[in-house]
Motif scaffolding. Sequence first.
Motif, PDB file in Angstrom:
ATOM      1  N   GLN A   1       0.610   3.728  -2.820  1.00 14.95           N
ATOM      2  CA  GLN A   1       0.172   5.151  -2.692  1.00 14.95           C
ATOM      3  C   GLN A   1       1.440   6.711  -3.357  1.00 14.95           C
ATOM      4  O   GLN A   1       1.593   7.918  -4.016  1.00 14.95           O
TER       5      GLN A   1
ATOM      6  N   SER B   1       0.663  -1.137  -0.260  1.00 18.23           N
ATOM      7  CA  SER B   1       0.007  -0.438  -0.105  1.00 18.23           C
ATOM      8  C   SER B   1       1.487   1.321   0.252  1.00 18.23           C
ATOM      9  O   SER B   1       0.421   2.455  -0.637  1.00 18.23           O
TER      10      SER B   1
ATOM     11  N   ALA C   1      -3.408   2.415  -8.656  1.00 21.16           N
ATOM     12  CA  ALA C   1      -3.967   1.708  -7.379  1.00 21.16           C
ATOM     13  C   ALA C   1      -4.677   0.081  -7.924  1.00 21.16           C
ATOM     14  O   ALA C   1      -4.845  -0.888  -7.028  1.00 21.16           O
TER      15      ALA C   1
END
Length: 370
Positions: free
Chosen positions: A304, A300, A334
Amino acid sequence: MTDNHPDQAPGSEPGSFDNTSTPGPIRPPSPFAEWAGLSQPASAPPRPVTPAPVGQPPHIRPPVLPGPPPPEQGPAADRVFYRAPLAYPAPPTPFPPGLSPTTDDPLVSVDFNGWWNRSFRLLRAVWRQAALVQLLWAGPIVVAGVLASVFHPSTFTHLSEPSAEVQPDWRPLVRSLYYLVPIGVLIGLLGLLASLATLHLVVQAAVGRPPSVRHALRTAGPRVPAYIGWGLLGGLLTMAGFVCCILPGYYVSTVVLILPTVVLLERGRAVARCFRLFHARPGDALARLATIIGLTIAISVVEQAFVLIVIALLGPFSTDLTAGAAFLAGSIIAIAFSAASQVVLAPMNVTAYADMRARHEPFSTAHLIT
């Protein structure tokens, strides 16, 4: 003329009852003589003696103890389960051969290093098919994002510029909810199906079958409703844990991490089953599940970072088309990272479940062969 003895019965021969020369008295037989043997204990049968070779002592077989027949003899042979009476100890019930884990088991490992190696070995075997399965939900999301960016470019312009003083116009998106909500529900169901199918691909590779996308989807489809129900229950328990205190929320979220695999491979109370498997050996379970959580957080963070880089490169341009393209590119990145994380973490989830189950009950990969 023959003279009979005074005590001799008429018609009997003298001296026929004794070998001696002196005849004795002859008495009538007792009417209870035939019952005399019933009151005496029966003598034990002699032990059979097996002829031994020359020069060796004979082998004496042990006597057969009284009691119920063993499971493989007598009437109990037709029964599925053998239950001895209370006066005798229950016979041992060994597990069928081939169902005990070995050091070469594709799923069950004895330590953390074995779990890590097995996970990546299975990942190399299924990553192509798993990537195809992830397109079930990733493709529709990309298409929906492209359509939304084309029909509502001004909204994406404001969303990609959070520092702008002008508030974004949400009315176009609100008016489009009547078709965005059904599309979102459909994409969510496809995501659940893809998640279960990816886990089933790992199981296929573990049991020695060629990974088949069609077979995985066919097996995972009927388990989607159960996954929704147990997932909602697990989510409510996690929320309740965070409301009561922060630590119980993290605890519940860690325990239910193997919930998809439990729903796919077992039937029954999936959430309670997760807790039982976790508490069989909490240390081993926590080491594996914490590693999965750590990898999820790391993926994650990298995701980002890539999204921020793309938006930073395309953000300075003020045109609606460029801003919409930046927002769409960030969304695609994403989605790609999310799909990749499911592909990478699916083998870890299955192997963690196998290790936890093997520490709770006798289990091996052979149990999954159907």
